[in-house]
Design an enzyme around this catalytic site. Structure first.
Site, short mmCIF file in Angstrom:
data_model
loop_
_atom_site.label_atom_id
_atom_site.label_comp_id
_atom_site.label_asym_id
_atom_site.label_seq_id
_atom_site.Cartn_x
_atom_site.Cartn_y
_atom_site.Cartn_z
N CYS A 37 31.04 19.18 -50.54
CA CYS A 37 30.06 20.11 -51.09
C CYS A 37 28.73 20.00 -50.37
O CYS A 37 27.90 20.91 -50.44
CB CYS A 37 29.88 19.88 -52.58
SG CYS A 37 29.87 18.15 -53.05
N GLU A 47 28.79 22.63 -60.44
CA GLU A 47 28.38 22.49 -59.04
C GLU A 47 29.24 23.44 -58.24
O GLU A 47 30.46 23.39 -58.31
CB GLU A 47 28.58 21.05 -58.56
CG GLU A 47 28.13 20.84 -57.13
CD GLU A 47 28.78 19.65 -56.50
OE1 GLU A 47 29.21 19.77 -55.33
OE2 GLU A 47 28.92 18.61 -57.17
#
Length: 527
Positions: A301, A264
């Site tokens: 994120c 990620e």
């Protein structure tokens, strides 16, 4: 609370060569904390990977119920880490105690969630196609399939979630659930935290009789490359920067035996402002959006790094309101000095771009992050300028004003892959802009309506992934029960004696699983 030993975790032992040379740092002051750590040697990386490899055959063949017992025990040990543990995490990360307490609950909760998945058994994907000896022109043999763990997994701790995405985070929990031992590369920003969490996992492993080497962890600089390249490691879980993730992908692809990297990485998580919503509640949305941008110093994120709206008087008013809300935000301490430097560079690059205007925020200087609002001409995005495609990790967002719906579609199509996209709209907006959904489906892993992306529920339906560069493999997720799929592979058994089959595939169905038998789902024994 047990002491912070600062030694590497290898096959149930603590190891360290020479003198400890690594120091834990107070994120708020920059001062060294009284914890020292041993740099892992190449030999210790090898020993950790070999220990995981040795543990794998026994661990993956344990019953799902036994592995679930281990995960529950890890959760109990995490919950037992008290206020003194929370205080250490706070000092290493500058995150408030309430945030850490909540994150500890999230971390133990996802362990228990995967224990539930194990007891349920559907993750095995059991499929049975019975023999058809009379079929013409050719008979069909008996075929049965289920899934097993891929092997030892290398896990890289993340900076922004010292518990939920690190030593005992989602990558570790889903790997354990799949039957895969792990080797964790502890994040340098919170090594004392990692040490104490690692100790909790080791205690749980001992209490539940897990094989030595089911959990291993290494400290230090440069050890990540050796871990990724080690032949015993069969998959990688990573949360971090685009540069770091792509470097790991390259290393993994260049191995004699390439392995998957589930990374990620970078996401700007666009928020699309629809016209009726701006008319009805623009000022409220501005305040809420500013709070989302600045939550946790923007170190999520899913932080909304881009806001897009169609030109209108209401959008003009909204921009002024958002600017005022951003300007009112106080400075915040970031997770570590490296993160602050990176944020400062990102803000500097936005300031210097001729197509981007600074709208609000104090000068970025000193040892804390200042919230910022910029406005970019839509041409910067449409022309593919990479500056707008990679996140500025911190409390900053960029507003883009488009001329009309056609240009809105062009702007969204110009974006690279994202974790999330958010629609702020009234019911009439959502009906009128239904055409946005397939556009966004091609770009993101999660579409939100009238919410903000800073918040990722740990549950069955969550997707925390998306097309590159949000993740390196858009077919998976790092949050939610589907995360286990990343560390499983199918095995088929042909004409195998029933008594020798894995329990999940035996006719009697001793585990009571829901299985696909001759194309029909069933919990029944096979007659």
């Amino acid at each position: 609370m047990p002491d912070v030993l600062g030694k590497n975790f290898v096959a149930g032992q603590r190891t360290g060569s020479g003198e400890p040379t690594l120091k834990s740092i107070d994120a708020s002051t920059g001062d060294a904390l009284p914890y020292s750590f041993y740099q892992a040697t190449a030999a210790e990386v090898d020993q950790a990977a070999r220990a995981a490899e040795a543990a794998y055959p026994e661990f993956r063949q344990l019953s799902p119920a036994k592995r679930a017992e281990f995960l529950d025990a890890v959760a109990d040990e995490l919950d037992a880490l008290g206020d003194d543990f929370v205080a250490i995490v706070c000092r290493e990360t500058a995150l408030p105690a309430a945030r850490i307490q909540g994150e500890r609950g999230r971390t133990s909760g996802q362990m228990r969630l995967f224990a539930k998945v194990l007891r349920r058994g559907d993750y095995l994907g059991a499929r049975i196609d019975l023999a058809l000896p009379e079929r013409k022109p050719l008979p069909r043999v008996d075929l049965r399939q289920y899934r097993i763990g891929v092997g030892p997994v290398g896990v890289f701790g993340a900076s922004n979630f010292p518990l939920a995405f690190s030593t005992a985070g989602g990558d570790t929990a889903s790997a354990f659930a799949a039957g895969c031992p792990v080797v964790v590369k502890a994040h340098s920003g919170h090594m004392a935290t990692a040490d104490l969490v690692g100790g909790a996992i080791e205690r749980a492993a001992a209490k539940t009789g897990m094989p030595k080497g089911v959990f291993n962890m290494i400290f230090g600089n440069g050890v990540g490359q050796d871990l990724v390249k080690h032949p015993a490691i069969k998959a990688i879980g990573f949360t971090g920067s685009l540069g770091g993730g792509t470097a790991l992908c390259k290393l993994a692809a260049e191995r004699p035996e390439p392995i998957p990297v589930f990374a990620e990485m970078s996401s700007i998580n666009p928020v699309i402002l629809l016209p009726q919503a701006l008319k009805a509640r623009g000022e409220t949305v501005a305040k809420e959006l500013a709070g989302s941008v600045c939550m946790g110093a923007g170190q999520f994120c899913t932080n909304p790094g881009m806001v897009i709206g169609v030109r209108s008087p209401e959008l003009t008013a909204f921009v002024e309101q958002l600017g005022a809300a951003i300007a009112a935000q106080g400075p915040q301490t970031m997770l570590n000095a490296g993160g602050l430097r990176s944020y400062g560079k990102g803000v500097h690059h936005l300031h210097d771009h001729p197509g981007i205007t600074h709208l609000a925020g104090n000068a970025q200087e000193g040892n804390q992050a200042q919230a910022q609002l910029f406005k970019a001409d839509v041409s910067v995005l449409l022309e593919g300028d990479p500056l707008l495609q990679e996140e500025v990790f911190g409390p900053t967002t960029v507003l883009i004003e488009v001329e009309d719906d056609a240009q809105l579609k062009q702007a969204l199509q110009a974006l690279r892959g994202q974790l999330t996209a958010t629609l702020i709209g009234e019911p009439g907006d959502l009906e009128a802009y239904r055409w946005l959904v397939p556009v966004l489906e091609d770009k993101v892993g999660r579409i939100l309506v009238n919410g903000y992306p800073t918040g990722v529920e740990v549950c069955e339906a969550m997707v925390h992934g998306g097309p590159f560069p949000a993740t390196s493999d858009a077919r998976g997720t790092s949050v939610g029960t589907l995360a286990i799929d990343r560390y499983l592979r199918p095995v088929c058994y042909q004409n195998y004696p029933d008594a020798l089959l894995p329990e999940a595939l035996q006719n009697a169905n001793p585990l009571g699983l829901r299985r696909l038998v001759n194309g029909e789902w069933s919990h029944d024994a096979v007659k």
